[in-house]
Design an enzyme around this catalytic site. Structure first.
Site, PDB file in Angstrom:
ATOM      1  N   MET A   1      29.317 -17.117  25.270  1.00 54.95           N
ATOM      2  CA  MET A   1      30.156 -17.024  24.017  1.00 54.95           C
ATOM      3  C   MET A   1      31.114 -17.595  24.314  1.00 54.95           C
ATOM      4  O   MET A   1      31.994 -16.478  24.128  1.00 54.95           O
ATOM      5  CB  MET A   1      29.694 -16.286  22.887  1.00 54.95           C
TER       6      MET A   1
ATOM      7  N   ASP B   1      19.285 -12.581  12.945  1.00 51.89           N
ATOM      8  CA  ASP B   1      20.307 -13.311  13.296  1.00 51.89           C
ATOM      9  C   ASP B   1      21.042 -14.362  12.878  1.00 51.89           C
ATOM     10  O   ASP B   1      20.070 -15.176  12.592  1.00 51.89           O
ATOM     11  CB  ASP B   1      20.620 -13.145  14.698  1.00 51.89           C
TER      12      ASP B   1
ATOM     13  N   LYS C   1      25.251 -12.229  13.166  1.00 53.47           N
ATOM     14  CA  LYS C   1      27.114 -11.233  13.441  1.00 53.47           C
ATOM     15  C   LYS C   1      28.079 -12.662  13.577  1.00 53.47           C
ATOM     16  O   LYS C   1      27.388 -12.972  14.761  1.00 53.47           O
ATOM     17  CB  LYS C   1      27.342 -10.354  15.029  1.00 53.47           C
TER      18      LYS C   1
END
Length: 253
Positions: free
Chosen positions: A174, A39, A61
């Protein structure tokens, strides 16, 4: 340590950032894997622990940026495993906590690929602990809510008002892209403007920052301090406990 066999995929958590928080089993996987599909938030210092011959494959991502879709990532894992490679899928935090590890495990199962899950230290709990904020204490709460601040498409379908009514600390992963909407919904759900809150940016890295605030002042404080992603948001009375530990709390670095 278990043998990392050719044709296997190991789904491993890299923890919140600092490679010192890798588990021993994740470290073993890094030293053994042929391919490491990682990631964007995996710390470069963790990737540097791979063996020299291993190939790094980015599958990160990042919100608002071009990113591989989940189907493509699944196919990479399957194809590499079928070539007889030892494939490490390395994710930030824990693969089964907002990490899409379940999606990949299902795809591997359907493809007949043997896999192993290696848990990691999830960022929400690590960031709060390292900042001196307890997720639970015997005196304040016996439950804590972990929630995602946004979905992969940038939207949020969480019933924030319902979470506010639980009366338990909330830890959001997030949250920055949806922060104004989240703050408004939590207040509409009954959380007072005076509710303690803290934003924890880039925990365990050189860019780590902690901003204590209240729910009512959070947006202004975040803007004034330039807080951006990646960040964890903690809301609840446990945030205020941090001040009791600060005089003796050693810095992470």
């Amino acid at each position: 340590m278990p043998d990392f066999l050719p044709g296997e995929v190991w789904l491993a958590g890299a923890g919140p950032g600092d490679p010192r928080l890798l588990t021993l089993l994740a470290l073993h996987a890094l030293a053994t894997a042929d391919d490491i599909v990682h990631d964007a938030l995996v710390d470069p210092r963790a990737l540097a622990l791979k063996r020299a011959e291993a190939e790094l494959i980015s599958a990160g991502k990042r919100g608002g940026r071009p990113s591989p879709n989940q189907r493509d990532i699944n196919e990479i894992l399957i194809e590499r495993a079928r070539l007889g490679r030892r494939v490490l899928r390395l994710k930030g935090g824990d693969p089964f906590v907002f990490g899409r590890g379940w999606d990949e495990a299902l795809a591997l199962t359907a493809a007949g690929i043997r896999f192993r899950v290696i848990p990691g230290i999830t960022a929400g709990l690590a960031a709060t602990a390292l900042a001196g904020i307890p997720a639970t204490t015997r005196e304040t709460n016996h439950a804590v809510v972990l929630a995602a601040g946004h979905r992969a498409d940038g939207s949020s379908t969480t019933d924030w008002a319902a979470l506010a009514r639980l009366g338990q600390p909330i830890i959001l992963y997030m949250p920055m892209s949806q922060l104004p909407d989240i703050v408004a919904a939590l207040q509409q759900g009954g959380l007072a403007k005076e509710t303690p809150a803290a934003l924890l940016q880039s925990a365990t890295t050189d860019s780590e920052r902690v901003v204590e605030s209240t729910l009512g002042a959070l947006l202004d404080d975040a803007r004034r301090n330039g807080i951006g992603s990646p960040a964890i948001l903690v809301i609840g009375s446990v945030v205020g406990l941090r001040r009791q530990l600060l005089p003796r709390l050693a810095g992470w670095q």
